[in-house]
Design a protein around this motif. Structure first.
Motif, PDB file in Angstrom:
ATOM      1  N   GLN A 133       0.785  -1.287   0.143  1.00 44.91           N
ATOM      2  CA  GLN A 133       0.099   0.052  -0.111  1.00 44.91           C
ATOM      3  C   GLN A 133       0.953   1.131  -0.010  1.00 44.91           C
ATOM      4  O   GLN A 133       1.914   1.232   0.700  1.00 44.91           O
ATOM      5  N   LEU A 134       0.619   2.180  -0.923  1.00 39.89           N
ATOM      6  CA  LEU A 134       1.299   3.377  -0.944  1.00 39.89           C
ATOM      7  C   LEU A 134       0.926   3.985   0.400  1.00 39.89           C
ATOM      8  O   LEU A 134       0.153   3.966   1.168  1.00 39.89           O
ATOM      9  N   LEU A 135       2.073   4.823   1.056  1.00 36.89           N
ATOM     10  CA  LEU A 135       2.012   5.404   2.279  1.00 36.89           C
ATOM     11  C   LEU A 135       1.228   6.573   1.948  1.00 36.89           C
ATOM     12  O   LEU A 135       1.181   7.151   0.983  1.00 36.89           O
TER      13      LEU A 135
ATOM     14  N   CYS B 248       1.683   9.519   3.035  1.00 34.13           N
ATOM     15  CA  CYS B 248       2.410  10.594   2.492  1.00 34.13           C
ATOM     16  C   CYS B 248       3.048  10.752   1.094  1.00 34.13           C
ATOM     17  O   CYS B 248       3.515  11.472   0.462  1.00 34.13           O
ATOM     18  N   GLU B 249       2.988   9.460   0.497  1.00 29.79           N
ATOM     19  CA  GLU B 249       3.447   9.114  -0.768  1.00 29.79           C
ATOM     20  C   GLU B 249       2.079   9.578  -1.676  1.00 29.79           C
ATOM     21  O   GLU B 249       2.350   9.687  -3.044  1.00 29.79           O
ATOM     22  N   ARG B 250       0.893   9.654  -1.035  1.00 28.08           N
ATOM     23  CA  ARG B 250      -0.286   9.738  -2.217  1.00 28.08           C
ATOM     24  C   ARG B 250      -0.574  11.389  -2.369  1.00 28.08           C
ATOM     25  O   ARG B 250      -0.430  12.161  -1.654  1.00 28.08           O
ATOM     26  N   ASN B 251      -0.902  11.490  -3.698  1.00 30.51           N
ATOM     27  CA  ASN B 251      -1.263  12.804  -3.896  1.00 30.51           C
ATOM     28  C   ASN B 251      -2.361  13.350  -3.505  1.00 30.51           C
ATOM     29  O   ASN B 251      -2.448  14.563  -3.136  1.00 30.51           O
ATOM     30  N   GLN B 252      -3.588  12.625  -3.524  1.00 30.76           N
ATOM     31  CA  GLN B 252      -4.626  13.243  -3.009  1.00 30.76           C
ATOM     32  C   GLN B 252      -5.359  12.251  -2.120  1.00 30.76           C
ATOM     33  O   GLN B 252      -5.052  10.965  -2.496  1.00 30.76           O
TER      34      GLN B 252
HETATM   35  C1  NAG Z   1       1.786  12.265  -7.732  1.00 29.37           C
HETATM   36  O1  NAG Z   1       1.816  13.384  -8.753  1.00 29.37           O
HETATM   37  C2  NAG Z   1       3.093  13.478  -9.381  1.00 29.37           C
HETATM   38  C3  NAG Z   1       3.236  14.857 -10.400  1.00 29.37           C
HETATM   39  O2  NAG Z   1       2.397  15.404  -9.796  1.00 29.37           O
HETATM   40  C4  NAG Z   1       3.224  12.033 -10.300  1.00 29.37           C
HETATM   41  O3  NAG Z   1       4.321  12.177 -11.006  1.00 29.37           O
HETATM   42  C5  NAG Z   1       3.197  10.841  -9.578  1.00 29.37           C
HETATM   43  O4  NAG Z   1       2.985   9.735 -10.443  1.00 29.37           O
HETATM   44  C6  NAG Z   1       1.682  11.064  -8.720  1.00 29.37           C
HETATM   45  N1  NAG Z   1       1.589  10.014  -7.929  1.00 29.37           N
HETATM   46  C7  NAG Z   1       0.407   9.175  -7.628  1.00 29.37           C
HETATM   47  C8  NAG Z   1       0.821   8.038  -6.810  1.00 29.37           C
HETATM   48  O5  NAG Z   1      -0.501   9.461  -8.327  1.00 29.37           O
END
Ligand code: NAG
Ligand code: NAG
Ligand code: NAG
Ligand code: NAG
Ligand code: NAG
Ligand code: NAG
Ligand code: NAG
Ligand code: NAG
Ligand code: NAG
Ligand code: NAG
Ligand code: NAG
Length: 809
Positions: A320-322, A324-328
């Motif tokens: 599972q992504l952490l 803190c690694e997730r964008n939203q």
């Molecule tokens: C989060 O965003 C970055 C760029 O904005 C992107 O390169 C990355 O793949 C994204 N990561 C996820 C898990 O979506």
């Protein structure tokens, strides 16, 4: 002999050579040597086994010598015309018959006269005679051995690394090297070419934390820093003949001279999991696991197919992504990451020390997304890991708690650390039961076979040529001869009670005589209680694998009808307690004999703990389990309770405590935790019994009575330890040695397992003159099961036989 003869000869002719020095006028030829002033080391020519080359080396000056340094390791002489001489330019060199230089100290020449002296430390020193300064020393140019006073470091000048021989018959530089690496958290490394091959774990200030069994009391090894801040490793063992050596196969060994023989006290790597990065990034290795590699919790194999095929090099990935690694944030998945705790771990490589407290350590790690794990260790403080986690392993004991960062969703699943540990234990149990099954299946089959055989075979056949083979952990057990019931019944006169020798762990023991006249001891399990069967099986599995002159030898077994019997060599002189605690026989065991007995038991324990292929904890070491052969040399018997270490129990915990009171270490008696150190405890009790000639098998005393341990401790503190010595053996000439035995005995019975020395250290302390033994701490004799230990329901009996406590769980 030869050397001294030559010397004598030289002296007679008036050219008396200073025995430890080579000068410009005194070179040495092949067949001549120089010997250090204390006669501990010599320098001379040698030929390795299976080699034709001649080399110049420094070696221990004992009959069974050991080479600790080689001069011309890359360019051997091919005949015996070589010389070692001081050249005109002041260098020391090895020359062949044609005066070609094969090796030289190669320091900038000053044309000054110099001399080379072999010191009693084993160091060969080239001195400038004009100013007395050292121009060169062999300690700064080591080959494969590290002596006391040498500094092992990062390979810079003065802090050298060791390089292995290419093979046992070729001293030229091999592929392995060993040194100390890392400025902030120094670690010992063995490299294969330039890739890491083994790692000790970080230095805590007192120990390397990835090496189980290295107890904090141990002041014999040390890591210091030189003026430039580079760390180096040294060790101190007093006058003992002991040194570290890197073998040509990449094994670092601590070798010591014991009774004229070189014995390995420690070696690493010891098992597959000691090999660096065995399980790849984010993998964790457990030598008793099946398979040995698992992913850290929260991770899954990068390539499941390869992984399942046993190719673990690819390692693991996060499931599972952490957060803190997730964008939203996805709904329900925005909860904060957490940590899973793993216990008894060898921490991964690339630890970064942080000077912050334990709580800060957690918060700090949580706040930085690149922080994948943290740990806190006494002496180091907070350590964090960024990026990959490589070379972590599950240790049998010691080690440290490691906190792995995982996504929130991983925290509450059954994948928690507890689950991980439990599952490896379950696997181990399954494995053991599986081999148990194998064996029983085999035995059942055999039973049928034998019954057929009985019809056709003649009475004369007493050894059936069938063999038992048990497979555990892919190791094939030694083949074990089978005896027929008839043969054993005849040998023991139908198990006549006057042939009964005594009672072993799970049944009576009879004396017998085979048709060929060989005397045997037959241990009979006639009653198929499950516990008896378990111990019987255990004894077969454990002892059939072992061979040591201080372990009683299993000759075979018999599984027929309802009978299960084990056949041993016969020990004419019964067990140690029959002598030690008998007023009439005590005197037969004089001090020399007792020393031989103690050393024999110690060596056998060392073999069980370290040298046999399996690590075995005996768990029931006591005077009545030490048998004496015709020369009164000891052999350890009764392996019914022994455990192949780490195989069966959670971190070597058991909920069935078995053993004998008075010999049981407190952590084992109380909490069921056993380790090498619980055997050391029993050994300590035995040691005190042997010196004092007095028994004390109980620490369940009335309040005002003291046990043997309490008694010994009291006398020792009052400087009256001589009063403990058995009057039957009192010998003023041996007092120092006897007092040392008492001292070591007290070190062995210290309350906390981590304070007790391991068996190899014990043997060194007993047999060599290590001048500074640590001061023992309070022994564990006042421990008793108080009301607070309600979870244990005990089955105690008043006799001397093994007791059982069953955990209330
Ligand atoms: C989060 O965003 C970055 C760029 O904005 C992107 O390169 C990355 O793949 C994204 N990561 C996820 C898990 O979506
Ligand atoms: C020397 O050779 C023999 C026979 O090949 C072998 O058994 C032995 O192990 C060798 N010894 C060494 C030190 O290589
Ligand atoms: C021995 O070594 C010398 C050079 O050191 C060489 O000239 C000679 O041929 C060698 N002899 C043999 C038999 O290999
Ligand atoms: C001696 O040392 C110099 C550099 O200090 C080096 O170039 C030379 O190869 C060395 N000679 C030998 C025989 O090792
Ligand atoms: C050491 O490395 C070499 C390749 O550099 C490899 O062939 C060998 O198997 C390695 N030895 C061990 C013991 O891993
Ligand atoms: C092991 O797996 C890695 C990828 O994970 C692969 O590159 C390598 O070739 C495999 N080795 C063997 C011996 O199959
Ligand atoms: C996280 O840790 C890494 C490695 O220690 C460091 O380089 C980085 O600056 C840290 N990031 C933050 C935000 O503190
Ligand atoms: C086995 O033990 C039970 C009870 O402990 C006893 O009744 C029985 O006779 C024993 N069997 C043998 C063969 O000794
Ligand atoms: C052993 O303990 C008993 C009490 O259980 C005590 O009477 C006896 O003196 C002790 N023996 C020694 C040698 O300390
Ligand atoms: C225990 O040992 C003592 C002393 O050797 C002995 O007298 C006694 O019979 C033993 N008890 C049992 C049950 O074996
Ligand atoms: C001291 C002692 O009892 N030694 C005996 C050990 O066993 C041999 C062989 O049975 C006897 O000869 C010894 O007297």
């Amino acid at each position: 002999m030869k050397e001294s003869f030559l010397l004598l000869l030289a002296c007679c002719f008036g050219v008396c050579i200073a025995t430890d020095t080579i000068t410009i006028t005194q070179s040495i030829q092949d067949s001549e040597t120089i010997v250090s002033s204390g006669k501990k080391f010599k320098l001379g020519f040698f030929t390795p086994e299976n080699s034709s080359g001649r080399y110049v080396g420094i070696m221990y000056n004992v009959p069974k010598t050991a080479i600790i340094w080689v001069a011309n390791r890359e360019r051997p002489l091919n005949d015996s015309t070589g010389t070692v001489a001081i050249l005109e330019d002041g260098n020391l060199a090895v020359l062949n018959g044609m005066k070609e230089i094969l090796w030289s100290t190669n320091v900038s020449s000053s044309l000054a006269t110099s001399s080379a002296q072999l010191l009693d430390t084993g160091n060969l020193v080239l001195k400038d005679e004009s100013n007395g300064k050292n121009k060169w020393e062999s300690f700064e140019h080591p080959t494969d051995s590290l002596l006391q006073n040498m500094k092992l470091g990062a390979g810079t000048s003065g802090l050298s690394q060791l390089t292995s021989w290419r093979s046992p018959s070729d001293p030229s530089v091999g592929t392995f090297s060993v040194g100390l690496s890392g400025n902030q958290l120094p670690q010992l490394f063995i490299w294969n070419n330039s890739s890491p091959y083994w790692r000790s774990g970080p230095w805590s200030g007192t120990i390397f934390i990835g090496m189980p069994g290295m107890s904090s009391y141990d002041t014999r090894v040390d890591v210091s820093k030189d003026s430039s801040g580079s760390p180096y490793f040294t060790y101190h063992y007093g006058n003992a003949m002991i040194y570290f050596m890197l073998s040509s196969s990449g094994n670092m060994q601590l070798r010591a001279l014991l009774n004229g023989d070189w014995t390995n006290y420690w070696s690493g790597p010891e098992n597959q999991c000691d090999v660096y990065g065995k399980c790849g990034p984010f993998g964790s290795c457990n030598p008793h696991g099946s398979p040995i590699c698992t992913c850290l919790p929260g991770f899954k194999p990068r390539d499941t197919k390869e992984w399942n095929l046993g190719n673990w090099t690819g390692g693991c990935l996060r499931k599972q992504l952490l957060q803190c690694e997730r964008n939203q944030s996805v709904s329900g998945e925005d909860k904060q990451d957490g940590f899973l705790k793993l216990t008894y771990m060898k921490v991964p490589d690339f630890a970064e020390p942080k000077g912050i407290s334990e709580e800060e350590c957690l918060k700090d790690c949580l706040n930085n997304c690149s922080c994948a794990a943290y740990a806190v260790y006494n002496g180091i403080g907070c350590m964090q890991w960024n990026g990959i986690l490589i070379d972590s392993a599950q240790l049998p004991y010691d080690g440290t708690n490691l906190y792995i960062r995982v996504a929130y969703s991983e925290l509450n699943t059954k994948r928690g650390s507890k689950a991980v540990i439990a599952s490896t234990v379950a696997a181990a149990i399954a494995l053991i039961s599986f081999c148990g099954c194998l064996c029983w299946k085999w035995m059942a089959k055999q039973k049928g076979k034998e019954q057929q055989a009985k019809v056709s075979s003649t009475e004369e056949v007493h050894k059936v040529e069938d063999m038992i083979t048990v497979t555990v952990d892919q190791a094939k057990f030694e083949e074990l001869p089978l005896f027929t019931y008839e043969a054993l019944a005849r040998a023991t006169d139908n198990f006549q009670s006057n042939n009964k020798l005594g009672k072993g762990g799970f049944g009576p023991v009879y004396k017998g005589k085979l048709l060929d006249g060989q005397e045997i001891a037959v241990k009979r399990l006639s009653n198929s209680s499950t516990q008896g069967i378990e111990e019987f099986m255990n004894e077969v599995v454990v002892i059939s694998k072992l061979q040591h002159r201080n372990l009683v030898k299993l000759l075979g077994c018999c599984i027929e009808r309802e009978e299960k019997m084990l056949v041993y060599e016969y020990m004419p002189n019964k067990s140690l307690d029959a002598y030690l605690f008998d007023a009439n026989k005590q005197k037969l065991l004089d001090w020399r004999r007792r020393v031989i007995i103690v050393e024999g038991i110690g060596r056998a324990l060392l073999y069980l703990h370290r040298d046999s292929r399996l690590k075995i904890i005996h768990r029931d070491l006591k005077a009545s389990n030490i048998l004496l052969d015709e020369d009164l040399k000891p052999k350890i018997a009764d392996f019914g309770l022994a455990r192949i270490f780490g195989g069966h129990q959670d971190q070597a915990n058991t909920n069935r405590v078995v053993g004998t009171y008075g010999y049981m270490a407190p952590e084992y008696a109380m909490k069921g935790r056993f380790s090498e150190k619980s055997d050391v405890y029993s050994f300590g009790v035995l040691l005190l019994e042997i010196v004092s000639g007095r028994r004390n098998t109980s620490f369940y005393n009335d309040e005002n009575e003291v046990s043997l341990l309490g008694h010994a401790w009291k006398l020792w503190n009052e400087n009256e330890a001589t009063k403990l010595i058995d009057a039957a053996i009192f010998d003023p000439g041996a007092i120092t040695e006897m007092l040392r035995y008492i001292h070591v005995g007290l070190l062995c019975v210290q309350e906390f397992a981590k304070d007790r020395p391991d068996v190899s250290a014990v043997l060194l302390m007993l047999t060599s003159e290590i001048s500074y033994l640590p001061r023992p701490k309070f022994p564990a004799y006042t421990e008793r099961l108080g009301p607070s230990e309600k979870s244990c329901t005990g089955v105690y009996s008043s006799n001397n036989i093994t007791l059982t406590i069953v955990d209330g769980r």
